[in-house]
Design a protein around this motif. Structure first.
Motif, PDB file in Angstrom:
ATOM      1  N   SER A   1      -0.772   6.403 -12.245  1.00 26.19           N
ATOM      2  CA  SER A   1      -1.363   7.356 -13.168  1.00 26.19           C
ATOM      3  C   SER A   1      -2.610   7.926 -12.536  1.00 26.19           C
ATOM      4  O   SER A   1      -3.273   7.263 -11.729  1.00 26.19           O
ATOM      5  N   CYS A   2      -2.911   9.158 -12.857  1.00 19.42           N
ATOM      6  CA  CYS A   2      -4.157   9.728 -12.360  1.00 19.42           C
ATOM      7  C   CYS A   2      -4.632  10.841 -13.273  1.00 19.42           C
ATOM      8  O   CYS A   2      -3.843  11.419 -14.024  1.00 19.42           O
ATOM      9  N   ASN A   3      -5.921  11.089 -13.257  1.00 15.94           N
ATOM     10  CA  ASN A   3      -6.512  12.161 -14.049  1.00 15.94           C
ATOM     11  C   ASN A   3      -6.730  13.377 -13.163  1.00 15.94           C
ATOM     12  O   ASN A   3      -7.342  13.267 -12.109  1.00 15.94           O
TER      13      ASN A   3
ATOM     14  N   ASN B   1      -4.623  13.086  -3.549  1.00 16.77           N
ATOM     15  CA  ASN B   1      -3.950  11.867  -3.104  1.00 16.77           C
ATOM     16  C   ASN B   1      -4.413  10.673  -3.928  1.00 16.77           C
ATOM     17  O   ASN B   1      -5.597  10.567  -4.256  1.00 16.77           O
ATOM     18  N   VAL B   2      -3.477   9.814  -4.248  1.00 14.87           N
ATOM     19  CA  VAL B   2      -3.776   8.644  -5.066  1.00 14.87           C
ATOM     20  C   VAL B   2      -3.215   7.415  -4.358  1.00 14.87           C
ATOM     21  O   VAL B   2      -2.059   7.410  -3.954  1.00 14.87           O
ATOM     22  N   SER B   3      -4.042   6.394  -4.184  1.00 13.77           N
ATOM     23  CA  SER B   3      -3.548   5.128  -3.636  1.00 13.77           C
ATOM     24  C   SER B   3      -2.948   4.323  -4.764  1.00 13.77           C
ATOM     25  O   SER B   3      -3.417   4.377  -5.896  1.00 13.77           O
ATOM     26  N   LEU B   4      -1.913   3.584  -4.424  1.00 13.29           N
ATOM     27  CA  LEU B   4      -1.181   2.903  -5.479  1.00 13.29           C
ATOM     28  C   LEU B   4      -0.918   1.478  -5.062  1.00 13.29           C
ATOM     29  O   LEU B   4      -0.607   1.195  -3.911  1.00 13.29           O
TER      30      LEU B   4
ATOM     31  N   HIS C   1       0.806  -1.215   0.000  1.00 15.60           N
ATOM     32  CA  HIS C   1       0.000   0.000   0.000  1.00 15.60           C
ATOM     33  C   HIS C   1       0.845   1.273   0.000  1.00 15.60           C
ATOM     34  O   HIS C   1       1.497   1.595   0.980  1.00 15.60           O
ATOM     35  N   LEU C   2       0.807   1.961  -1.126  1.00 14.07           N
ATOM     36  CA  LEU C   2       1.540   3.225  -1.235  1.00 14.07           C
ATOM     37  C   LEU C   2       0.540   4.349  -1.459  1.00 14.07           C
ATOM     38  O   LEU C   2      -0.527   4.140  -2.014  1.00 14.07           O
ATOM     39  N   ILE C   3       0.926   5.524  -1.035  1.00 18.82           N
ATOM     40  CA  ILE C   3       0.090   6.697  -1.293  1.00 18.82           C
ATOM     41  C   ILE C   3       0.964   7.733  -1.993  1.00 18.82           C
ATOM     42  O   ILE C   3       2.109   7.963  -1.575  1.00 18.82           O
ATOM     43  N   CYS C   4       0.436   8.313  -3.047  1.00 20.08           N
ATOM     44  CA  CYS C   4       1.166   9.392  -3.721  1.00 20.08           C
ATOM     45  C   CYS C   4       0.338  10.665  -3.636  1.00 20.08           C
ATOM     46  O   CYS C   4      -0.898  10.632  -3.678  1.00 20.08           O
ATOM     47  N   GLN C   5       1.031  11.748  -3.485  1.00 20.98           N
ATOM     48  CA  GLN C   5       0.366  13.050  -3.466  1.00 20.98           C
ATOM     49  C   GLN C   5       0.772  13.803  -4.730  1.00 20.98           C
ATOM     50  O   GLN C   5       1.972  13.983  -4.979  1.00 20.98           O
ATOM     51  N   VAL C   6      -0.215  14.170  -5.526  1.00 20.61           N
ATOM     52  CA  VAL C   6       0.052  14.889  -6.777  1.00 20.61           C
ATOM     53  C   VAL C   6      -0.242  16.361  -6.529  1.00 20.61           C
ATOM     54  O   VAL C   6      -1.332  16.728  -6.098  1.00 20.61           O
ATOM     55  N   GLN C   7       0.754  17.169  -6.783  1.00 20.30           N
ATOM     56  CA  GLN C   7       0.591  18.621  -6.626  1.00 20.30           C
ATOM     57  C   GLN C   7       0.520  19.222  -8.016  1.00 20.30           C
ATOM     58  O   GLN C   7       1.385  18.959  -8.847  1.00 20.30           O
ATOM     59  N   TYR C   8      -0.531  20.010  -8.284  1.00 23.21           N
ATOM     60  CA  TYR C   8      -0.597  20.645  -9.603  1.00 23.21           C
ATOM     61  C   TYR C   8      -0.856  22.137  -9.461  1.00 23.21           C
ATOM     62  O   TYR C   8      -1.714  22.566  -8.716  1.00 23.21           O
ATOM     63  N   ARG C   9      -0.051  22.896 -10.168  1.00 21.04           N
ATOM     64  CA  ARG C   9      -0.082  24.355 -10.041  1.00 21.04           C
ATOM     65  C   ARG C   9      -0.537  24.947 -11.365  1.00 21.04           C
ATOM     66  O   ARG C   9       0.036  24.648 -12.419  1.00 21.04           O
ATOM     67  N   ASN C  10      -1.583  25.739 -11.317  1.00 20.10           N
ATOM     68  CA  ASN C  10      -2.066  26.475 -12.476  1.00 20.10           C
ATOM     69  C   ASN C  10      -1.082  27.614 -12.726  1.00 20.10           C
ATOM     70  O   ASN C  10      -0.929  28.515 -11.906  1.00 20.10           O
ATOM     71  N   LEU C  11      -0.400  27.577 -13.854  1.00 19.10           N
ATOM     72  CA  LEU C  11       0.662  28.562 -14.081  1.00 19.10           C
ATOM     73  C   LEU C  11       0.095  29.918 -14.480  1.00 19.10           C
ATOM     74  O   LEU C  11       0.824  30.901 -14.572  1.00 19.10           O
ATOM     75  N   TYR C  12      -1.203  29.967 -14.722  1.00 16.07           N
ATOM     76  CA  TYR C  12      -1.832  31.242 -15.071  1.00 16.07           C
ATOM     77  C   TYR C  12      -2.263  31.983 -13.810  1.00 16.07           C
ATOM     78  O   TYR C  12      -1.990  33.157 -13.644  1.00 16.07           O
TER      79      TYR C  12
ATOM     80  N   ASN D   1       2.517   3.471   3.008  1.00 13.36           N
ATOM     81  CA  ASN D   1       1.488   3.676   4.030  1.00 13.36           C
ATOM     82  C   ASN D   1       2.003   3.153   5.368  1.00 13.36           C
ATOM     83  O   ASN D   1       2.457   2.032   5.460  1.00 13.36           O
ATOM     84  N   GLY D   2       1.962   3.999   6.385  1.00 11.86           N
ATOM     85  CA  GLY D   2       2.474   3.589   7.692  1.00 11.86           C
ATOM     86  C   GLY D   2       3.823   4.195   7.999  1.00 11.86           C
ATOM     87  O   GLY D   2       4.233   4.246   9.142  1.00 11.86           O
ATOM     88  N   SER D   3       4.506   4.673   6.992  1.00  7.98           N
ATOM     89  CA  SER D   3       5.808   5.272   7.244  1.00  7.98           C
ATOM     90  C   SER D   3       5.656   6.761   7.575  1.00  7.98           C
ATOM     91  O   SER D   3       4.718   7.419   7.130  1.00  7.98           O
ATOM     92  N   ALA D   4       6.600   7.251   8.351  1.00  7.03           N
ATOM     93  CA  ALA D   4       6.562   8.663   8.727  1.00  7.03           C
ATOM     94  C   ALA D   4       7.231   9.534   7.674  1.00  7.03           C
ATOM     95  O   ALA D   4       7.133  10.753   7.725  1.00  7.03           O
ATOM     96  N   PHE D   5       7.912   8.918   6.725  1.00  5.83           N
ATOM     97  CA  PHE D   5       8.743   9.711   5.812  1.00  5.83           C
ATOM     98  C   PHE D   5       8.267   9.644   4.367  1.00  5.83           C
ATOM     99  O   PHE D   5       8.306   8.592   3.733  1.00  5.83           O
TER     100      PHE D   5
END
Ligand SMILES: *[C@@H]1O[C@H](CO)[C@@H](O)[C@H](O)[C@H]1NC(C)=O
Ligand SMILES: *[C@@H]1O[C@H](CO)[C@@H](O)[C@H](O)[C@H]1NC(C)=O
Ligand SMILES: *[C@@H]1O[C@H](CO)[C@@H](O)[C@H](O)[C@H]1NC(C)=O
Ligand SMILES: *[C@@H]1O[C@H](CO)[C@@H](O)[C@H](O)[C@H]1NC(C)=O
Ligand SMILES: *[C@@H]1O[C@H](CO)[C@@H](O)[C@H](O)[C@H]1NC(C)=O
Ligand SMILES: *[C@@H]1O[C@H](CO)[C@@H](O)[C@H](O)[C@H]1NC(C)=O
Ligand SMILES: *[C@@H]1O[C@H](CO)[C@@H](O)[C@H](O)[C@H]1NC(C)=O
Length: 440
Positions: A279-281, A268-271, A249-260, A300-304
């Motif tokens: 992949s995520c939309n 957050n996406v579970s993997l 169980h992994l978790i990824c955090q996708v950060q997206y910045r509107n450049l305008y 998942n479960g790790s502090a880092f």
């Protein structure tokens, strides 16, 4: 060290008659270069060579601490060759003690450096980070400065067993075990022993499950792409690093910045780690807008969390520009009324949503009373010069991107007859257009 010093001390006392033949010193201080606990009493002996006797003996010895005479009540004549000194509360970090022969003038016999410090505190706050198949590094707080070099030993022990599995040593507050000496399938506790010349102390053995301290390398973004025909959406795909603790169980955090708008959002996406890619939309985005994406992941479960991946940019599907261009013109005074030079200039307006990538501009113009004579020109520049006759004309300009055209910006060019009635003057102040319209 202390043991060693006192052995030498005894040796010299017992054998001084043998040693003094070749010696150039007149006396020796023992223990030599002592290291003691700060605030503890310091006792030193100055041992005269036999050659001094019998004219001079230990009763002529005086002591100095950092060039200041030590009061005689702190000094003691042990026998004719030995004088001792006691400093009750030694608080110097480093000090120099000398013994001197005091006859007609003072004569230096021997000197030594004394250092004081503390025995190590118990190491506290042990924390570790585990890079799977790479290294396992622990750090801790040593407590107060001891003034002496401290050697730390980090022990890794099996839980419920006193046996050390492995250990590493360092002189700073961290130590690492390296792959393959970093198994993950066992439960360990970690203990730190700190040791210096004055003594040692040990922490408790702290149980730290490896799953809770795993950290891996940042993921790598493979692409940030639009799906043709789907607006306001970007698909992000990324690759996970190779070395990840085998957990499901992994978790990824996708950060997206509107450049305008420079507005940042997170999702957050579970993997599932089996396919090594994610992949995520990203949905609900603005049309015709550039986004910058970065990703971090955690077991998942790790502090880092891993570090952030590099940023990658992508643009959403375009929509025809929604705003008109800001259009104005300058009519060149002309002697021939048949051929007027009309300079058109325009600026794209900042609009919402943004206009995307402007590929060019479409310019259309026709005499006001002869719409059938409409002509069209394209330009990638933000200006054009038209040659018009004396009639009134209607001109329009639209901006085009891959999705279509903006609404028309329309301007009427008066006929030469009307022209004198209105004069318009556009000037730029700090890039802002200021318009003066004067009716005559
Ligand atoms: C002086 O005292 C020291 C230490 O007690 C002893 O080892 C040494 O033999 C004595 N020297 C003489 C000359 O008595
Ligand atoms: C040291 O020498 C002085 C004379 O210089 C003498 O009076 C004294 O008794 C001697 N002390 C010892 C301990 O031999
Ligand atoms: C030793 O000296 C320090 C500083 O001068 C003082 O704070 C401390 O109380 C003294 N300790 C003793 C046992 O006299
Ligand atoms: C250990 O960590 C705690 C909390 O972060 C802190 O209050 C304490 O001072 C630390 N101990 C040492 C010896 O640094
Ligand atoms: C955009 O936002 C980031 C922080 O989110 C900031 O560091 C940066 O300076 C901003 N840029 C602009 C052009 O406002
Ligand atoms: C993203 O959206 C497209 C189109 O709706 C869909 O086919 C695809 O499966 C989606 N991908 C993910 C990861 O949800
Ligand atoms: C406008 O387009 C026509 C035909 O394409 C061309 O002959 C003419 O030079 C263009 N005029 C300008 C001002 O670019």
């Amino acid at each position: 060290m202390e043991m060693f010093n006192s052995l030498i001390w005894m040796f010299v006392l017992l054998c001084s008659s043998v040693a003094d033949e070749n010696s150039i010193t007149d006396a020796d201080i023992f223990p030599s270069s002592p290291k003691i606990e700060r605030g503890s009493p310091l006792k030193l002996f100055c041992v005269l060579r036999k050659s001094y006797l019998p004219q001079r003996n230990a009763s002529h010895i005086i002591w100095k601490l950092n060039d200041e005479l030590i009061a005689s009540e702190n000094c003691n004549i042990v026998n004719e060759t030995v004088s001792s000194v006691t400093i009750r509360n030694f608080t110097y970090n480093t000090a120099y003690v000398k013994c001197l022969m005091n006859l007609d003038k003072e004569q230096l016999l021997a000197h030594t450096e004394v250092k004081s410090g503390f025995r190590p505190d118990r190491p506290e706050n042990i924390s570790c980070i585990y890079f799977y198949k790479d290294n396992l590094t622990c750090t801790w707080n040593a407590g107060r400065e001891t003034s002496f070099t401290t050697n730390y030993t980090l022990y890794r022990k099996l839980m419920n067993s006193p046996n050390t599995v492995s250990s590493c040593q360092n002189t700073t507050e961290s130590c690492s075990f390296f792959y393959p000496n970093t198994p993950y399938d066992r439960d360990f506790c970690f203990q730190v022993e700190a040791k210096n010349v004055l003594g040692s102390s040990s922490s408790d053995c702290i149980h730290i499950p490896l799953i809770k301290i795993e950290k891996f390398a940042p993921p790598e973004i493979l692409s940030v792409k639009k799906i043709p025909g789907i607006k306001q959406l970007l698909t992000v795909t990324w690759k996970m690093p190779e070395k990840i603790f085998p957990s499901k169980h992994l978790i990824c955090q996708v950060q997206y910045r509107n450049l305008y708008s420079n507005f940042t959002k997170f999702v957050n996406v579970s993997l599932n780690l089996e396919n090594k890619t994610g992949s995520c939309n990203l949905t609900g985005l603005w049309d015709s807008t550039d986004y910058s994406v970065a990703i971090q992941c955690v077991n998942n479960g790790s502090a880092f969390w891993s570090g952030w991946s590099g940023e990658k940019k992508g643009s959403t599907e375009e929509k025809a520009p929604s705003g008109k261009v800001d259009l104005w013109r300058v009519i060149e005074p002309s002697h021939s009324s048949q051929n007027r030079s009309v300079h058109l200039m325009w600026k794209p307006l900042k609009s919402f949503p943004p206009s995307g990538r402007i590929l060019g501009y479409k310019i259309q113009y026709f005499p006001e009373k002869k719409t059938a004579l409409k002509r069209t020109n394209n330009s990638t520049e933000k200006k054009i010069t038209l040659l018009l006759n004396e009639e009134a004309h209607i001109v329009s300009v639209t901006a085009c991107n891959s999705a279509g055209e903006s609404p028309e910006a329309i301007l009427r060019i008066p006929s030469t007859d009307e022209k004198s009635k209105i004069s318009q003057c556009h000037i730029f102040l700090n890039n802002e257009k200021v318009v003066f319209i004067t009716s005559v």
